[in-house]
Design a protein around this motif. Structure first.
Motif: not given
Length: 272
Positions: A62-73
């Motif tokens: 979750s933390d790694k994917w939330s590094e996206s600028t368009v998507l937070n988990t």
């Protein structure tokens, strides 16, 4: 995900209301499938239905994917029992259980209305992850990271198992040590997928459990008899796509990467 003769099969399941077009590995997105939302960045809930052994890996993904600028988990309380792993509208349920020696390490499943994802699940199979070979930090990180990534609308970056690692969990590999997390190309692809806004949202605005979504059939699937008709077979039958018509315009597509039968402990490949 994980093939060559020494690896188990990874099953990726996509349930959708429209036919699945051929994916583009170069752009590594599943057609134009995405969550409808009215702003970027949006927050997608990941329901925690995993065992204590998986909690750290779920939070890390979750933390790694939330590094996206368009998507937070965000990780929230789970809304289903792990074994059936039923979907909840507007979010992704993440489950772990001993699903048996079915031939797959992980499953990702999304439901789509038009081009919009409405719900998703991921499952990781402890029947394999309780064995010495797969009970490692690298394998656990890779599998849960990739399965969650599929529920955003991402495909694999590379499906050649013998190629050099690309440094992303969205890459097939024999050795996951450098393929445990998303890379810059994954985030660029998410920017492309979510480059426009929608007039409505399919993302739940609540982090509460909510009511499980109706599902016309049991989510647990162990063999091709439950996947419908074979509509595509590549890599000498190691990669196959099945279509199951659920009626009322609903279809389920099952994308399977098979391992050799002799690599399977227990039940084996599960073919008809």
């Amino acid at each position: 995900m994980f093939a060559t003769r020494s690896l188990l099969a990874l099953l990726v399941v996509f349930a959708m209301l429209t036919a699945l077009p051929a994916s583009s590995i170069a752009s590594h997105s599943w057609g134009n499938y995405h969550w409808a939302r009215q702003s970027n960045s949006f927050t997608l809930s990941l329901g925690d239905n995993v065992s204590t052994e998986w909690n750290t890996y779920l939070w890390t993904a979750s933390d790694k994917w939330s590094e996206s600028t368009v998507l937070n988990t965000i990780v929230v309380r789970g809304g289903t029992k792990p074994k059936p792993c039923k979907p909840t509208a507007g979010r992704v349920e993440v489950c772990s259980s001993a699903y048996g020696f079915t031939g797959w390490l992980g499953i990702a499943q999304i439901w789509v209305s038009g081009s919009h994802i409405t719900q998703g699940i991921t499952k990781v199979n402890d029947s394999y992850f309780d064995t010495a070979k797969y009970n490692t930090e690298a394998w656990r990180n890779l599998v849960i990271c990739q399965e969650i990534g599929h529920t955003f609308g991402l495909d694999h970056q590379d499906e050649n198992f013998s190629n050099a690692n690309l440094g992303t969990c969205m890459d097939y590999t024999n050795n996951p040590e450098t393929n445990q997390y998303p890379n810059a190309h994954d985030f660029q692809q998410l920017q492309t997928i979510y480059s426009h806004l929608d007039a409505f949202t399919t993302v739940s605005q609540s982090s509460q459990t909510g009511k499980p979504a109706a599902d016309p059939e049991d989510v647990i699937e162990v063999g091709t008899a439950q996947w419908g008709r074979l509509i595509r077979s590549t890599n000498r039958g190691r990669t196959e796509l099945f279509e199951l018509d659920l009626g009322g315009g609903h279809k389920k597509f099952t994308f399977v990467i098979w391992a050799d039968p002799e690599d399977q402990p227990g039940a084996g490949r599960g073919r008809r």
